[in-house]
Design a protein around this motif. Structure first.
Motif, PDB file in Angstrom:
ATOM      1  N   ILE A   2       1.210  -2.885  -6.783  1.00 24.75           N
ATOM      2  CA  ILE A   2       2.045  -1.931  -6.065  1.00 24.75           C
ATOM      3  C   ILE A   2       1.415  -1.641  -4.705  1.00 24.75           C
ATOM      4  O   ILE A   2       0.213  -1.413  -4.610  1.00 24.75           O
ATOM      5  CB  ILE A   2       2.195  -0.613  -6.855  1.00 24.75           C
ATOM      6  N   TYR A   3       2.220  -1.662  -3.651  1.00 23.61           N
ATOM      7  CA  TYR A   3       1.773  -1.262  -2.318  1.00 23.61           C
ATOM      8  C   TYR A   3       2.310   0.140  -2.038  1.00 23.61           C
ATOM      9  O   TYR A   3       3.490   0.412  -2.278  1.00 23.61           O
ATOM     10  CB  TYR A   3       2.300  -2.220  -1.252  1.00 23.61           C
ATOM     11  N   TYR A   4       1.430   1.012  -1.513  1.00 20.39           N
ATOM     12  CA  TYR A   4       1.826   2.387  -1.218  1.00 20.39           C
ATOM     13  C   TYR A   4       1.543   2.679   0.256  1.00 20.39           C
ATOM     14  O   TYR A   4       0.404   2.620   0.704  1.00 20.39           O
ATOM     15  CB  TYR A   4       1.040   3.356  -2.108  1.00 20.39           C
ATOM     16  N   VAL A   5       2.601   3.010   1.016  1.00 22.07           N
ATOM     17  CA  VAL A   5       2.467   3.325   2.439  1.00 22.07           C
ATOM     18  C   VAL A   5       2.594   4.831   2.621  1.00 22.07           C
ATOM     19  O   VAL A   5       3.661   5.405   2.425  1.00 22.07           O
ATOM     20  CB  VAL A   5       3.534   2.595   3.281  1.00 22.07           C
ATOM     21  N   GLU A   6       1.487   5.470   3.003  1.00 26.26           N
ATOM     22  CA  GLU A   6       1.417   6.934   3.144  1.00 26.26           C
ATOM     23  C   GLU A   6       0.332   7.257   4.164  1.00 26.26           C
ATOM     24  O   GLU A   6      -0.813   6.823   4.025  1.00 26.26           O
ATOM     25  CB  GLU A   6       1.110   7.558   1.793  1.00 26.26           C
ATOM     26  N   ASP A   7       0.675   8.038   5.201  1.00 17.30           N
ATOM     27  CA  ASP A   7      -0.298   8.318   6.260  1.00 17.30           C
ATOM     28  C   ASP A   7      -1.240   9.475   5.912  1.00 17.30           C
ATOM     29  O   ASP A   7      -2.275   9.639   6.567  1.00 17.30           O
ATOM     30  CB  ASP A   7       0.411   8.597   7.583  1.00 17.30           C
ATOM     31  N   ASP A   8      -0.929  10.259   4.892  1.00 17.43           N
ATOM     32  CA  ASP A   8      -1.819  11.342   4.471  1.00 17.43           C
ATOM     33  C   ASP A   8      -2.899  10.764   3.552  1.00 17.43           C
ATOM     34  O   ASP A   8      -2.614  10.318   2.436  1.00 17.43           O
ATOM     35  CB  ASP A   8      -1.022  12.423   3.735  1.00 17.43           C
ATOM     36  N   GLN A  22      -4.380   4.440 -14.822  1.00 19.27           N
ATOM     37  CA  GLN A  22      -3.414   4.049 -15.849  1.00 19.27           C
ATOM     38  C   GLN A  22      -3.280   2.526 -15.945  1.00 19.27           C
ATOM     39  O   GLN A  22      -2.351   2.009 -16.571  1.00 19.27           O
ATOM     40  CB  GLN A  22      -2.045   4.672 -15.537  1.00 19.27           C
ATOM     41  N   GLY A  23      -4.188   1.818 -15.305  1.00 17.97           N
ATOM     42  CA  GLY A  23      -4.189   0.360 -15.393  1.00 17.97           C
ATOM     43  C   GLY A  23      -3.192  -0.332 -14.495  1.00 17.97           C
ATOM     44  O   GLY A  23      -2.903  -1.525 -14.672  1.00 17.97           O
ATOM     45  N   ILE A  24      -2.672   0.394 -13.498  1.00 18.41           N
ATOM     46  CA  ILE A  24      -1.705  -0.190 -12.568  1.00 18.41           C
ATOM     47  C   ILE A  24      -2.436  -0.608 -11.291  1.00 18.41           C
ATOM     48  O   ILE A  24      -3.062   0.220 -10.625  1.00 18.41           O
ATOM     49  CB  ILE A  24      -0.584   0.809 -12.219  1.00 18.41           C
ATOM     50  N   GLU A  25      -2.370  -1.868 -10.958  1.00 21.55           N
ATOM     51  CA  GLU A  25      -3.015  -2.372  -9.746  1.00 21.55           C
ATOM     52  C   GLU A  25      -2.253  -1.854  -8.532  1.00 21.55           C
ATOM     53  O   GLU A  25      -1.032  -2.016  -8.434  1.00 21.55           O
ATOM     54  CB  GLU A  25      -3.015  -3.900  -9.764  1.00 21.55           C
ATOM     55  N   ALA A  26      -2.971  -1.230  -7.600  1.00 19.80           N
ATOM     56  CA  ALA A  26      -2.308  -0.636  -6.442  1.00 19.80           C
ATOM     57  C   ALA A  26      -3.198  -0.706  -5.210  1.00 19.80           C
ATOM     58  O   ALA A  26      -4.425  -0.661  -5.301  1.00 19.80           O
ATOM     59  CB  ALA A  26      -1.943   0.818  -6.725  1.00 19.80           C
ATOM     60  N   GLU A  27      -2.551  -0.821  -4.055  1.00 17.88           N
ATOM     61  CA  GLU A  27      -3.258  -0.853  -2.768  1.00 17.88           C
ATOM     62  C   GLU A  27      -2.514   0.040  -1.791  1.00 17.88           C
ATOM     63  O   GLU A  27      -1.272   0.061  -1.784  1.00 17.88           O
ATOM     64  CB  GLU A  27      -3.325  -2.289  -2.252  1.00 17.88           C
ATOM     65  N   GLY A  28      -3.257   0.782  -0.964  1.00 20.14           N
ATOM     66  CA  GLY A  28      -2.627   1.731  -0.057  1.00 20.14           C
ATOM     67  C   GLY A  28      -2.796   1.375   1.402  1.00 20.14           C
ATOM     68  O   GLY A  28      -3.766   0.717   1.797  1.00 20.14           O
ATOM     69  N   PHE A  29      -1.852   1.848   2.221  1.00 20.16           N
ATOM     70  CA  PHE A  29      -1.861   1.592   3.658  1.00 20.16           C
ATOM     71  C   PHE A  29      -1.415   2.851   4.394  1.00 20.16           C
ATOM     72  O   PHE A  29      -0.521   3.560   3.943  1.00 20.16           O
ATOM     73  CB  PHE A  29      -0.930   0.429   4.000  1.00 20.16           C
ATOM     74  N   SER A  30      -2.043   3.104   5.536  1.00 18.98           N
ATOM     75  CA  SER A  30      -1.742   4.323   6.289  1.00 18.98           C
ATOM     76  C   SER A  30      -0.615   4.146   7.294  1.00 18.98           C
ATOM     77  O   SER A  30      -0.101   5.125   7.826  1.00 18.98           O
ATOM     78  CB  SER A  30      -3.002   4.814   7.017  1.00 18.98           C
ATOM     79  N   CYS A  31      -0.243   2.899   7.579  1.00 20.59           N
ATOM     80  CA  CYS A  31       0.794   2.657   8.582  1.00 20.59           C
ATOM     81  C   CYS A  31       1.496   1.327   8.304  1.00 20.59           C
ATOM     82  O   CYS A  31       1.028   0.507   7.504  1.00 20.59           O
ATOM     83  CB  CYS A  31       0.200   2.651   9.997  1.00 20.59           C
ATOM     84  N   ASP A  32       2.592   1.104   9.000  1.00 19.14           N
ATOM     85  CA  ASP A  32       3.401  -0.090   8.772  1.00 19.14           C
ATOM     86  C   ASP A  32       2.681  -1.371   9.175  1.00 19.14           C
ATOM     87  O   ASP A  32       2.837  -2.405   8.531  1.00 19.14           O
ATOM     88  CB  ASP A  32       4.723   0.031   9.544  1.00 19.14           C
ATOM     89  N   SER A  33       1.895  -1.329  10.240  1.00 18.53           N
ATOM     90  CA  SER A  33       1.221  -2.542  10.700  1.00 18.53           C
ATOM     91  C   SER A  33       0.274  -3.082   9.631  1.00 18.53           C
ATOM     92  O   SER A  33       0.208  -4.298   9.395  1.00 18.53           O
ATOM     93  CB  SER A  33       0.462  -2.277  12.007  1.00 18.53           C
ATOM     94  N   GLU A  34      -0.461  -2.186   8.957  1.00 19.34           N
ATOM     95  CA  GLU A  34      -1.351  -2.614   7.875  1.00 19.34           C
ATOM     96  C   GLU A  34      -0.537  -3.172   6.702  1.00 19.34           C
ATOM     97  O   GLU A  34      -0.893  -4.199   6.110  1.00 19.34           O
ATOM     98  CB  GLU A  34      -2.191  -1.432   7.380  1.00 19.34           C
TER      99      GLU A  34
END
Length: 226
Positions: A2-8, A22-34
């Motif tokens: 799962i990709y999560y885009v959130e600037d906070d 919960q065993g869910i693979e996830a990666e976060g990004f602070s902006c659209d370019s990333e």
């Protein structure tokens, strides 16, 4: 994934922690370019989007994902403070699969994320296979066959062939393939691409000509007739 885009940073960090617990693979990004760079490397199984972002509106990101053949069926959930009925209608009509307003329960979020992943899995079962010129590739099962015979590929060989098959006829430079298949942090030279193309061609046998060399530029997938 799962990709999560959130600037906070706090919200993003807490949410990613809860999903991973919960065993869910996830990666976060602070902006659209990333986020855009990450999607170019690997298409996610689901996307969580904030609407109000510093560089690109979340709704615009969603429209872009829906317009691309690679990401058109990726499940999308909007996580946002915009909680009016109109906001929800606009997002859902625009292509969102789910909508959750802040502040949200992490337990409810993880439950909805599992539902998104199941939905994405069912979509891939319908349209997962890449097939051209006797070569059949299944990205979800990580299997490859040539003229009906199974072919064992290494991780990078598979990723390289998948990337080329998803965009038949498009010519990619060695540098572009390095960025997209190996990732931005890979410090090897462009010769790495040549070596993998050579071994991949050997394994494809009579279908090796499907991967064409464009002199002075790079490579493209141009499947031969079956």
């Amino acid at each position: 994934m799962i990709y999560y885009v959130e600037d906070d940073d706090n919200i993003r960090g807490l949410t990613l922690y809860a999903l991973r617990q919960q065993g869910i693979e996830a990666e976060g990004f602070s902006c659209d370019s990333e986020f855009k760079a990450a999607v170019a490397r690997r298409v996610p199984d689901a996307v969580l989007l904030d609407i109000m972002l510093p560089d690109t509106d979340g709704l615009e990101i969603m429209r872009r994902l829906r317009a691309s053949t690679e990401t058109a069926t990726v499940p999308i959930m909007m996580l946002t403070a915009k909680d009016t009925e109109l906001d929800k209608v606009v997002a859902l009509d625009g292509g969102a699969d789910d909508y959750l307003t802040k502040p949200f329960s992490l337990m409810e979020l993880t439950s909805r994320c599992r539902a998104l992943l199941r939905r994405g899995g069912m979509s891939r079962q319908v349209s997962d296979l890449l097939s051209a010129g006797g070569i059949v590739l299944s990205p979800s099962c990580r299997t490859c066959s040539v003229d009906g015979k199974d072919v064992k590929l290494t991780l990078r060989e598979f990723d390289l062939l998948e990337y080329l098959m998803k965009k038949p006829g498009v010519v990619f430079t060695r540098e572009a393939l390095l960025r997209s298949v190996w990732g931005w942090d890979f410090d090897g030279g462009s010769r790495t691409v040549d070596v993998h193309v050579q071994t991949l061609r050997q394994k494809l046998g009579e279908r090796s000509s499907s991967i064409e060399t464009v002199r002075g530029v790079g490579y493209r997938f141009a499947a031969q007739d079956a």
